[in-house]
Each structure stands twice: as structure tokens, then as C-alpha cells.
Design a protein around this motif. Structure first.
Motif, short mmCIF file in Angstrom:
data_model
loop_
_atom_site.label_atom_id
_atom_site.label_comp_id
_atom_site.label_asym_id
_atom_site.label_seq_id
_atom_site.Cartn_x
_atom_site.Cartn_y
_atom_site.Cartn_z
N SER A 76 -11.13 5.12 2.96
CA SER A 76 -11.51 4.22 4.05
C SER A 76 -10.64 4.49 5.25
CB SER A 76 -11.37 2.75 3.64
OG SER A 76 -10.00 2.40 3.49
N ASN A 98 -8.23 3.23 7.92
CA ASN A 98 -7.30 2.11 7.97
C ASN A 98 -6.65 1.96 9.34
OD1 ASN A 98 -6.10 -0.06 6.54
ND2 ASN A 98 -4.19 1.08 6.37
N LEU A 115 -7.08 6.00 4.19
CA LEU A 115 -6.65 5.63 2.85
C LEU A 115 -7.45 6.44 1.85
CD1 LEU A 115 -6.22 1.74 2.78
CD2 LEU A 115 -4.46 3.50 2.92
N THR A 150 2.41 4.84 2.13
CA THR A 150 1.64 4.22 3.19
C THR A 150 2.06 4.79 4.54
OG1 THR A 150 1.32 2.17 1.95
CG2 THR A 150 1.10 2.04 4.34
N SER A 177 1.47 4.55 8.71
CA SER A 177 0.93 3.70 9.77
C SER A 177 1.42 4.21 11.12
CB SER A 177 1.35 2.24 9.58
OG SER A 177 2.75 2.12 9.48
N SER A 193 -6.51 -4.36 4.04
CA SER A 193 -6.06 -3.50 2.95
C SER A 193 -4.61 -3.80 2.60
CB SER A 193 -6.19 -2.03 3.35
OG SER A 193 -7.52 -1.68 3.65
N THR A 230 -1.45 -2.19 0.84
CA THR A 230 -0.98 -0.86 0.48
C THR A 230 0.49 -0.91 0.08
OG1 THR A 230 -0.45 -0.39 2.80
CG2 THR A 230 -2.64 0.26 2.03
N ASN A 244 -5.59 -4.40 -5.60
CA ASN A 244 -6.50 -4.04 -4.51
C ASN A 244 -7.89 -4.57 -4.82
OD1 ASN A 244 -4.60 -1.18 -4.79
ND2 ASN A 244 -4.55 -2.38 -2.92
N GLU A 247 -9.68 -1.63 1.20
CA GLU A 247 -9.10 -0.43 0.61
C GLU A 247 -10.11 0.70 0.42
OE1 GLU A 247 -6.44 -3.83 -0.72
OE2 GLU A 247 -8.57 -3.49 -0.35
#
Length: 700
Positions: A336, A338, A352, A381, A383, A476, A478, A500, A506
Motif C-alpha cells: 500500500s 503510505n 508498505l 518503517t 517515513s 497504518s 507500523t 495490523n 496496511e
């Protein structure tokens, strides 16, 4: 059974219930700052704090949490503006925080030379107001003026004041909005888009602005020209000037529901509707290309673009019936999107992949989009923290359950990156492990979850285990590193689990939509399935299993507690929704009917009523001794939810704990000291319930 009236009489807090409804004797607790309601909350605080703070682990956990949360060794996360680094920082000396900046070169060093722009602690003392920082919006590209938000006690409603970055002073007779949920964004130096939210006529049923107006410098707000108006039943109407290099686009967004949008291009005084699916999201503009994140299939001409894809086409083409769409990426079944960011020449997609992060860069060359997977750390993770639209520079963060957060500076086109700084290891992870399992939910869907085990772990069914989940609004969950969880829980022998479940994002829009409205029970079934799987794997047992969730996650753990109290011995329910009969009548609740449904519709109430915790909690149930927390200043999820649930459960004879922070907003804490205090309460409670001390209280 000990009635709540007896509890209140003992505490001297029995109140005349002048607003009582025949079917809800606790309606008076919805009066947020009412004298009787606050007296009740303070009485419950005193009772519960006496219990929790007496636990021998409260003070050491509290002190260590405060040390971690206020440490100078934390990462000062950057915000790129005009080639400089801005940062908002809180520590033990700056409880409310300081807004500061430094050069890029200085920031790369070990000890940046920070230049303080605004000291919120000093401002609060000078103005004798309980100010909490509520962000800033600075004028592009000069970055000379900003709209600074200041909240009273951490509420969503805030005062907005124009600030001069050169003089470091608020602008006399500048743009200013009194405390409200009004919106304001820059057009140019002498005008802004504004959405006032003061009177009933100005706001939607959700409490957000229903108009967009152009407010010019030197004029009164009442003279601002209305350029767009939504409906009373909308969630809200918002506006922004989106910059694309030297070009810009004024976009007005009307949100009829939480998950549907109408987008308008505001040109020459006219709002022109963009041809975009109602449930799609605009993700940015780059080189005249509008990026659109699809939440459902979209058929344009003879071609169908699939749910979850990121597509793009020239901005102006969206004014036609058939925009010339191109696909940047179509995520797979276990993937997905994110997050989407843009630099000067690239689109960054945070992907993700089975709940692990990847970072992709897309550039447009010779009329085609070209994809490159950037070199980033694996199995964690990722970001994007901030990106520069005047270069291809960006900063991203990498973290994992046992890996402290690390900040990298990177180039989206050259695919170079360098570590800038990392947080220290707040706890000893030697011997700890992370595993990912799946549990089969009631309808056969496999639900993934992470398990973090402490050093010396054995699958003997006796491990104190904390299970956390959210399951809503396509959010989500994570892997992440938490020094507080590590020191307060993992180092002390606890197991941490992150589930999840459906309702989250997610695995893309379908994972979220699978638990919408009439299918909400699936999210609860998923959490129950994970809980049962933890017991089946002998990781833990009901005597040692606790669940934790906040906001929609508070609804989640509240519903699951009521449905399966036999599975848990601790429940931490934070800033929750619980009365689903009235959620849409309280504060921003009407905006969430797109997620839960409309309780006033008999057909929809039929399924909502099946899980609503406040309506389903029973005097005959044998529930764990739950801990409910909320905030008086939470103007998003009404504190009445937690108050009324506790009142009802006490009246039914159940033993529950309650803590209401008199300030703190929807996060439950307005500053780092309050966060540390709340952490101390939560983990002391969990150790009491799930450790050796909790064994004698199982099911209590």
C-alpha cells in the motif's frame, strides 16, 4: 452491587442531574466544563491515582519516561523552508517549547547552532495564557510571514496570529483569528483564504468551516468575500494555494463526508470542479502534473485504473471529462501507499510491503514516468520527514521495534543518502527478538501481527503481554522504536504486540473498507483472533494479556472488552469513542459517520448497536479492571465518552480506574511532563494487572 450514587456520596460529589435523559442518567457528564462534571472527574482522579501511584513501579517508570522524553539526545526533526532548517523543540527547560532555526550546514554537525525564533514558555508567562504550540504556516517562497497557531491547553481549536520572521514579533493589526476551529492559509503577502468557524451559520454539523473567503489585509474579517460555500451537513470546506515551482494553483476542497471530496480549481474568481473520483485524494502537483491516489477503481474511457494506484495527468486536463491519466505505481496485494511527497524534480512514494517500508522515486523523462527504488535500510518503517521543492534534497527517518530512530539526508534523483543523526539506544535490546505472525479471523482472513519478545523469553503462557491496535480511518500501524515502552515494559519482561487489523491502511484502501460501517465487527473479530492466537502459541494467557488503544483504538478495545472479557486482564482505553448512539452529536463526531454510520438511521443503528460499548456493557459481565483516560480539553473526541462509560460501569458494580487530564487535547497530554506522567500511570497499571501482582486479580 455498589451503586455509583454511593461512590459519589462518599466523595461528596453527588450532583443534581438537571439535564438527565430518561434513557441516559449520565448525560450531565457531557457538560465538558460543568461544575458537577468536573467535580466528578476530579473525584475519580483522586480515587484512581491513589491506587496507581502507590504501585512501586510508578515512580521509577515515570522518572525514566521523563528523562527519555526530555533528553537532548532526541532527534531534532527538521522542516525545510527556504534552504534553512526549522524545528520545534520541547525539553525539561522548555516545557511548552521553542521554535528555532539553523543553517543546513550547521544542522549536519553534531551540535547545531540554533537561533530561537519564538519561546512559547516565555510567551505564555508574558501573556498569562496556557499556550500550547499548534503549528505554523509560512508564506511561500519568501518565508517572511507565518500564521502561528496557539492552543489553550492542547485543544484542536486555536488562536491564529500573523508572525514576522524578520522582526520575530507578532504583527500588529496583522491577520488574527480568535480561538476556534477556523482555517486560514496564505494566498499572497496581503491576502489569505479563511474559513471562519465562530457561529452556527459558519460551521458544519462537524464543527468545521463551511465557507471559503478571501480576506485582504487591512480589512475586517466580516468584510471577507465568500467565494465558496458548502452544505451544513458536510464535514467541512477547506482551501489552499498549492505551489509548483514558480506556478501555483488555488484549490478548494469540499468534504461531504470524511472519505469523499469535491475538488475545485479556483481561477479568475470562479470555482471549477475537477474531474476526480469522490473518494480519491490529491497527493500533490509537480511540473504541472496532478497526482491522484485512488481509493476505488476509476474507469476513464475504455481503461480502468485500479484501486490503490497513484495516477497523474496535467492539472488542466482534470477540467475535462477524460483526463489523460498515467499510472506511476499499482501496489500489489500485500502492499500500500503510505505517503506521497514531492521534491523539485521527483515524486517520493513511501510504500508498505507486508508492513515493511520501502521508498520509491519517480521522475518524468521524455513524457514518461520512470521508477527507481531508493537505497534505504530494510525491514523497518520509513517515513519522509521533510522535502525541498527547490532541490531534490529530502530527509527521511528509519525505525524499528529494536532499532532507534535514525535520520538520513538524501537526494531523490541521485539516490544518495547519509546518516545525519540517530537517537541512542534507550534500552538494552540484547536477547530481544521481533517476529511476524498471522491469525485467522472469524471470516477466514489472515491478520498479520508483530511480536516483540524480551530477553529470556520462553513460550510458557505466563508472559505479561500488551497488545496494541487501531483499525480505522485507513491509518497504518507500523514498527517503531519507543524508549518508554522499551524501558517500562520490554526490559521488565513484558511482550509487546502490534496487530495490523482491518480498518487500517496496511494493505491499501480495501483493507480499510473491509471494516467500514456494517462491517465494523470485522475489526473487533480481528483483534480477538490475534488475542486467541497469542494464547494458542503459548506466548501468553488471558491472565497476562492486556490491550491498549486510543481514539478509534479506544472504541476498539472498549468493544472487544465488552464482547470477550474472558480474554483479557487489563484494558487501557484512551481518549475513546464509546457511546456510539450519540457520537455524531458530540464535537467533531458527525464527521466520522462515513466510518461508522449514522445512529439516527434505524438500519444503521441496528449494526452499530451490536458493538457500541456504552450500550452493551452489562451488570452481569465479568470485566477486567479497565483503565480509562481522557482529557477535558479534547475537543475532537468528547471526554463524555470515557466519563459516561466509567460512571455506568461503576454504577453496575464493576471496578474500573479513570484519569482525566484537565488539559492535553486529543493526544491526552499537553506537554512532555504530562506525557511522562501518563506513561507512568499506564505501565504501572499494566504491571499490576499482568505481572505477578495481577495474577490474583484475574477477571476482577
Amino acid at each position: 452491587m455498589k451503586k455509583l450514587s454511593a461512590v459519589l456520596l462518599t466523595a461528596g460529589l453527588l450532583a443534581p442531574v438537571v439535564t438527565m435523559a430518561h434513557d441516559d442518567p449520565w448525560l450531565w457528564l457531557e457538560n465538558v466544563e460543568g461544575e458537577n462534571a468536573l467535580a466528578w472527574a476530579r473525584g475519580q482522579n483522586e480515587r484512581s491515582l491513589d491506587v496507581i501511584q502507590s504501585h512501586p513501579l510508578f515512580e521509577p517508570i515515570h522518572e525514566r519516561a521523563l528523562e527519555i522524553l526530555t533528553s537532548d539526545e532526541r532527534i531534532a526533526y527538521p522542516s525545510l523552508m527556504g534552504g534553512e532548517i526549522y524545528n520545534f523543540w520541547r525539553d525539561d527547560e522548555h516545557v511548552r517549547g521553542i521554535w528555532r532555526k539553523t543553517s543546513l550546514e550547521s544542522y549536519r554537525g553534531e551540535s547545531p547552532g540554533w537561533d530561537v525564533i519564538l519561546d512559547v514558555d516565555a510567551l505564555a508567562e508574558r501573556e498569562e495564557r496556557n499556550w500550547v504550540w499548534a503549528g505554523s504556516n509560512c508564506r511561500y517562497p519568501a518565508y517572511d510571514r507565518c500564521i502561528v497557531g496557539l492552543s489553550i491547553g492542547g485543544a484542536d481549536a486555536a488562536v491564529r496570529r500573523e508572525f514576522d520572521l524578520e522582526t520575530r514579533e507578532f504583527v500588529d493589526d496583522g491577520f488574527r483569528l480568535d480561538e476556534s476551529k477556523s482555517s486560514i492559509t496564505w494566498r499572497d503577502r496581503d491576502s489569505v483564504f479563511v474559513g471562519p468557524a465562530y457561529t452556527d451559520e459558519q460551521v458544519t454539523d462537524s464543527g468545521y468551516p463551511r465557507t471559503v473567503r478571501v480576506w485582504r489585509r487591512g480589512t475586517d474579517l466580516a468584510e471577507a468575500e465568500t467565494v465558496f460555500e458548502g452544505e451544513k451537513g458536510d464535514v467541512g470546506v477547506f482551501s489552499a494555494r498549492i505551489h509548483d515551482g514558480d506556478d501555483h494553483y488555488d484549490v478548494i476542497t469540499r468534504a461531504p463526508t470524511f472519505f469523499t471530496r469535491e475538488y475545485y480549481l479556483f481561477e479568475d474568481g470562479e470555482a471549477k470542479r475537477l474531474n476526480v473520483p469522490a473518494d480519491a485524494e490529491l497527493s500533490g502537483v509537480i511540473d504541472g502534473q496532478l497526482l491522484v491516489d485512488l481509493k476505488s477503481d476509476w474507469t476513464v474511457g475504455e481503461h480502468t485504473f485500479a484501486q490503490g494506484a497513484l495516477v497523474a495527468a496535467p492539472v488542466e486536463s482534470f477540467l475535462a471529462d477524460a483526463p489523460a491519466l498515467e499510472v506511476l505505481i499499482q501496489p500489489g496485494a500485500r502492499q500500500s501507499i503510505n505517503g506521497v511527497s514531492t521534491t523539485d524534480g521527483a515524486v517520493l512514494v513511501n510504500l508498505l510491503d507486508n508492513v515493511n517500508g520501502k521508498l520509491l522515486s519517480f521522475t518524468r523523462e521524455d513524457g514518461r514516468w520512470r521508477q527507481k527504488e531508493l537505497e534505504v535500510p530494510q525491514m523497518g518503517t520509513i517515513s519522509v520527514v521533510t522535502a525541498d521543492d527547490r532541490s531534490n534534497r529530502f530527509f527521511y527517518n528509519y525505525t524499528g521495534f529494536l532499532t532507534p530512530s535514525t535520520l538520513f539526508e538524501a537526494d531523490a534523483v541521485a539516490d544518495t543518502h547519509r546518516e545525519v543523526r540517530a537517537e541512542p539506544a534507550w534500552f538494552d535490546a540484547e536477547g530481544m527478538e521481533v517476529a511476524q505472525h498471522e491469525a485467522e479471523s472469524a471470516d477466514g482472513t489472515m491478520i498479520p501481527y508483530f511480536v516483540v519478545t524480551p530477553s529470556g523469553y520462553e513460550a510458557d503462557g505466563a508472559n505479561p503481554t500488551l497488545l496494541s491496535a487501531y483499525g480505522g480511518f485507513e491509518v497504518s500501524r507500523t514498527p517503531y522504536y519507543s524508549g518508554v515502552t522499551g524501558t517500562a515494559w520490554l526490559e521488565r519482561g513484558g511482550v509487546f504486540v502490534l496487530a495490523n487489523i482491518r480498518g487500517g491502511g496496511e494493505f491499501g484502501p480495501r483493507w480499510h473498507q473491509a471494516a467500514l460501517k456494517e462491517n465494523r465487527q470485522r475489526a473487533y473479530d480481528d483483534l480477538i483472533a490475534v488475542s486467541e492466537d497469542l494464547v494458542e502459541r503459548n506466548i501468553t494467557s488471558p491472565e497476562h494479556l492486556g490491550i491498549q488503544g486510543g481514539s478509534n483504538g479506544g472504541l476498539l478495545v472498549g468493544a472487544v472488552m465488552v464482547q470477550r472479557p474472558d480474554l483479557y486482564n487489563a484494558v487501557v482505553c484512551q481518549v475513546p469513542l464509546l457511546d456510539m448512539k450519540r457520537f455524531h452529536k458530540l464535537l467533531a463526531g458527525a464527521s466520522w459517520m462515513g466510518e461508522y454510520g449514522n445512529p439516527d438511521d434505524p438500519e444503521q443503528w441496528a449494526y452499530i448497536s451490536e458493538y457500541s460499548p456504552y450500550q452493551n456493557v452489562s451488570a452481569d459481565g465479568e470485566y477486567p479492571k479497565a483503565f480509562f483516560t481522557t482529557s477535558t480539553r479534547d475537543d475532537r473526541v468528547h471526554p463524555g465518552h470515557a466519563r459516561k462509560m466509567v460512571a455506568r460501569m461503576l454504577d453496575q458494580g464493576h471496578d474500573v480506574l479513570y484519569y482525566e487530564n484537565i488539559e492535553g487535547g486529543h493526544g491526552g497530554a499537553a506537554n512532555l511532563k504530562q506525557r511522562a506522567f501518563l506513561s507512568g500511570l499506564i505501565y504501572a497499571y499494566l504491571h499490576e494487572r499482568l505481572g505477578s501482582a495481577g495474577e490474583s486479580n484475574a477477571g476482577g
